[in-house]
Design an enzyme around this catalytic site. Structure first.
Site, short mmCIF file in Angstrom:
data_model
loop_
_atom_site.label_atom_id
_atom_site.label_comp_id
_atom_site.label_asym_id
_atom_site.label_seq_id
_atom_site.Cartn_x
_atom_site.Cartn_y
_atom_site.Cartn_z
N HIS A 18 46.23 11.64 47.35
CA HIS A 18 45.33 11.35 48.48
C HIS A 18 44.21 12.38 48.59
O HIS A 18 44.40 13.56 48.30
CB HIS A 18 46.09 11.18 49.80
CG HIS A 18 46.85 12.39 50.29
ND1 HIS A 18 46.26 13.35 51.08
CD2 HIS A 18 48.14 12.76 50.13
CE1 HIS A 18 47.18 14.27 51.39
NE2 HIS A 18 48.32 13.95 50.81
N ASP A 78 47.67 20.00 48.80
CA ASP A 78 48.05 18.78 49.52
C ASP A 78 46.79 18.10 49.98
O ASP A 78 46.30 18.38 51.06
CB ASP A 78 48.96 19.13 50.68
CG ASP A 78 49.46 17.91 51.42
OD1 ASP A 78 49.28 16.80 50.91
OD2 ASP A 78 50.02 18.06 52.52
N GLU A 88 46.10 9.71 54.44
CA GLU A 88 47.55 9.78 54.19
C GLU A 88 48.23 10.61 55.25
O GLU A 88 49.32 10.27 55.73
CB GLU A 88 47.80 10.40 52.80
CG GLU A 88 49.27 10.38 52.36
CD GLU A 88 50.09 11.57 52.84
OE1 GLU A 88 51.32 11.54 52.68
OE2 GLU A 88 49.52 12.54 53.39
N GLU A 89 47.57 11.70 55.65
CA GLU A 89 48.20 12.64 56.58
C GLU A 89 48.46 12.03 57.95
O GLU A 89 49.27 12.53 58.71
CB GLU A 89 47.33 13.91 56.72
CG GLU A 89 47.16 14.71 55.42
CD GLU A 89 48.46 15.34 54.93
OE1 GLU A 89 49.51 15.16 55.56
OE2 GLU A 89 48.41 16.01 53.87
N ASP A 143 52.24 14.04 45.22
CA ASP A 143 51.91 14.62 46.52
C ASP A 143 52.95 15.68 46.93
O ASP A 143 53.25 15.85 48.10
CB ASP A 143 51.80 13.51 47.58
CG ASP A 143 51.28 14.03 48.91
OD1 ASP A 143 50.67 15.11 48.93
OD2 ASP A 143 51.49 13.34 49.93
N HIS A 199 50.13 22.47 54.54
CA HIS A 199 49.55 22.29 55.88
C HIS A 199 49.18 23.62 56.55
O HIS A 199 49.16 23.70 57.78
CB HIS A 199 50.50 21.51 56.81
CG HIS A 199 50.73 20.10 56.39
ND1 HIS A 199 51.39 19.19 57.17
CD2 HIS A 199 50.40 19.43 55.26
CE1 HIS A 199 51.46 18.03 56.55
NE2 HIS A 199 50.86 18.15 55.38
#
Lengths: 471, 471
Positions: free
Chosen positions: A290, A302, A336-337, A364, A434
């Site tokens: 993504h 990510d 996606e998140e 991912d 994240h």
């Protein structure tokens, strides 16, 4: 983000991938397996060429360098942000310039949330400004903030037990890290559970395997009928300190200020490119990562690296002049998140041709040194994937692990399409995930070369076999 | 802080501690060594009692819990700050309540620097707020900040080569981490070297073995006759990103704002407590760590844990009713981070009785699982320390490593007094050192138990031997 369905991957990975049954019994007549083995063995030269090109040839370090230029230029790419728009336009140009086919964008409406300014300051027992990251979709506080006493709990069970103490308080969750899948439930549901017992805000220990005072963000979910309270992650360090203070009977008071706000949905796109199949162009092996990220760090890990080794897989195959019988389709998902928003729309739009999807692949979970691929599919399909992974013996990455997962491919997997994900050191991954630490520094060019080699060999061979993967 | 003299400890540690010479040849007549061996072997029961008490007895986890309460209550403790004043008062009470003897404070004038607000924002090629930590003793910028183009270099040599490009610029050092001792020179001298070639500020890649976007602070030094320019550490991540951008020919512009300011010296104290010797009270084994810290994190690791396992060493010995022949003196230094200010004054005040100092010990390199003690002294003294370390075989921590060092004990070591330092995993240490990550979370109660056991056994036995350590 990691899907909730992925909850217990950490545990499942430890299981032998075939549950102890002999593989041959499950793939039908021995002659069939023998034939497939022979067919796959015929790809040794192609696999070797891909590996050489990726690891020590002209393409060496290319995915790392492409990604570094991309994330250094754009930065992070939150759903609904101008950065993500710019990122998609750059990628569209990149894919065209790379000579890939059928490059196009598929429009998607995506969530638009902004964190704005945010702060948390401990006022009692002493003044202590704390690092926080508000959680995606959280509401903000009033401009003057919320000042409240803290109730520290280490689990949802403790919160239930001490529910009468929670009213009017800020609930601080100091849940231990027991692997991402299990522990992320505190981030996702912490605000709802705290609001149910009358809390005015919730602060959640970051879901991380290691910390240098680093807060980690991520998505959270409100629930209809439950008040929406502001929610953010704090560091492991501050969560542990407040737990110690509370255990000594010390009163803790925090002032929380968050400007976080949800806006109307924004326009975005899934980004698509192909190497069209020579014999069955309507049949597809889907390779994906993504493009969106959280609004911290560079979104390098990510999922910049997953997106870019997926692109690299097609580049390697194209550069070698290979064209598989089936279409190799690269999809770089958006949003996606926020729960796989781009991929859900893609599934709804394309599920009519689900019988043409041979394999869906997503990277991912980081692109450190790969330990193998996770795979979900029938035993027959797994036996074939194992044979394909044997082609990677020259780089000693041959494991087929328990579960193929990924927010963006789970729709297809749940509908019966075989799915594969690239696996590596998850403890390392969840140190950066994240957080502001999700940058190029966490990545290594050599490890990305190996990731791309695995991804290219698997996708190419499966796309070129005489038959689609059995379901 | 780590002294500059300590520059190449990383290398020295790898050397065999006796340079390959047979120990017996260096300690005089065999009978002498034999006698000492026998005398030290007589401490097996005492050592066992100390170990049991520290590791699995009533004192288990005590140093961790005492430290947690202390740092949770006070927070970080910069030289010249109210926090440090408060910390010293609390420690003074702690030591009295613990029943130690001759508890007192020795006044010291210490530097007083405050960082104030600070920020660095990349303005070109894109807007990117960067995490920074101004360096101790740095001057501030004008209130409106400094806006300047960046020159990225990877070494002082490159800076010299490109000196004509530096005028009017902000010099960014992206030096690789080659061990603390070697790399810290960029933090200490970076501003001076940049100012010499006309730079207006310098930003230095944090001196760290691992990063999750974590800036690390520390001391820097100006030089007479060289303009004082503002200087701060940036993260490894931003230093690497700017190096990549510069290598692509991209122009980088940064706005740096720092309120950093130096104030007149403040009052502070070295904190002292003893177990007075039964036979030679005027003779001393000095056990130490420093109470001050940087103004980030909790100063738990640097050097709360060193100070508290030093205190714990005396507590363990006292709790067992042991009283060595010589005095065990605990000194908790002030203003170590500013270059060993408290310890220099202590040395100047007490060096008249240097012949009474048997051994000086400092723990200031972390208190993870100890790997042994570093030792500096004559071969005779080293042979004795090796025998003492053999008493720690029950916990398998018996190594005597190459160098005993510590900012606060180096004055004594340089004057010929044997010196010992507690050693552990330096890569782990320099992940947290001088960063917001220096908190209790980085520490482990069990590892602190082992640290305290080593510290107590060595200090007690050396203080109780018939003879002082030979020089």
């Amino acid at each position: 983000m990691i899907p909730l369905i992925f909850l217990f991957l950490g545990v499942l990975q430890l299981l032998p991938s075939c549950s102890g049954r002999a593989v041959c019994e499950d793939v039908g007549p021995l002659t069939t397996l023998k034939e497939i083995k022979e067919e796959i063995a015929g790809y040794q030269d192609a696999a070797k060429a891909i590996i050489d090109l990726a690891v020590c040839g002209k393409a060496q370090n290319r995915s790392f360098e492409r990604l570094a230029l991309f994330v250094d230029t754009v930065g992070h790419r939150l759903s609904g942000s101008k950065n993500l728009e710019k990122a998609i336009q750059i990628m569209y140009q990149n894919l065209i310039e790379d000579g890939l086919e059928n490059v196009h964008l598929e429009p998607v409406k995506v969530p638009h949330w902004e964190r704005g300014q945010e702060s948390a300051v401990m006022l009692e027992p002493r003044n202590h400004p704390m690092a926080i990251l508000g959680l995606g979709s959280s509401v903000g506080t009033p401009p003057e903030g919320i000042i409240a006493e803290v109730l520290v709990v280490s689990s949802f069970e403790e919160l239930q037990r001490r529910a009468p103490e929670a009213r009017g308080k800020i609930v601080v969750y100091n849940q231990p890290y027991k692997g991402y899948g299990e522990t992320v439930q505190y981030r996702v549901q912490g605000a709802v559970e705290a609001a149910k017992v009358g809390a005015v805000a919730s602060l959640i220990r970051s879901v991380a395997s290691f910390s240098i005072y680093s807060p980690h963000t991520g998505m959270q979910s409100y629930q209809d009928g439950v008040p929406k309270i502001p929610t953010a992650c704090i560091t492991v360090e501050d969560a542990e300190m407040m737990a110690r203070m509370a255990s000594r009977g010390t009163k803790i008071v925090i002032q929380l200020k968050m400007e976080a706000k949800n806006y109307p949905d924004a326009e975005s796109f899934n980004t698509v490119a192909e190497i069209t199949g020579s014999k069955y162009p309507e049949q597809v092996v889907l390779v994906s990562g993504h493009l969106d990220s959280w609004d911290v760090g560079q979104g390098a890990l990510d999922d910049g690296s997953g997106a870019f080794i997926s692109w690299e897989a097609l580049s390697l195959i194209k550069d070698l002049g290979l064209r598989p019988k089936r279409t190799l389709r690269l999809v770089l998902w958006t949003a996606e998140e926020q729960g796989g928003v781009g991929s859900l729309q893609y599934y709804q739009l394309h599920k009519g041709s689900i019988s043409n999807f041979s394999l869906v692949m997503e990277s991912d979970l980081g692109n450190f040194m790969p330990t193998g691929v996770g795979f979900t599919g029938s035993d027959k399909a797994r036996a074939i994937i194992k044979e394909v992974m044997n082609l990677l013996q020259p780089i000693n990455i041959t494991q087929v692990l328990g579960n193929g997962e990924g927010t963006d491919i789970n729709y297809w997997i749940q509908a019966g399409v075989p799915g594969a994900s690239l696996m590596d050191d998850l403890n390392r991954y969840f140190s950066f995930h994240h957080s502001q630490g999700d940058t190029m520094t966490a990545l290594d060019p050599t490890q990305m070369n190996y990731s791309a080699a695995v991804w290219a060999v698997v996708s190419y061979v499966i796309a070129d076999l005489d038959e689609m993967l059995p379901r």
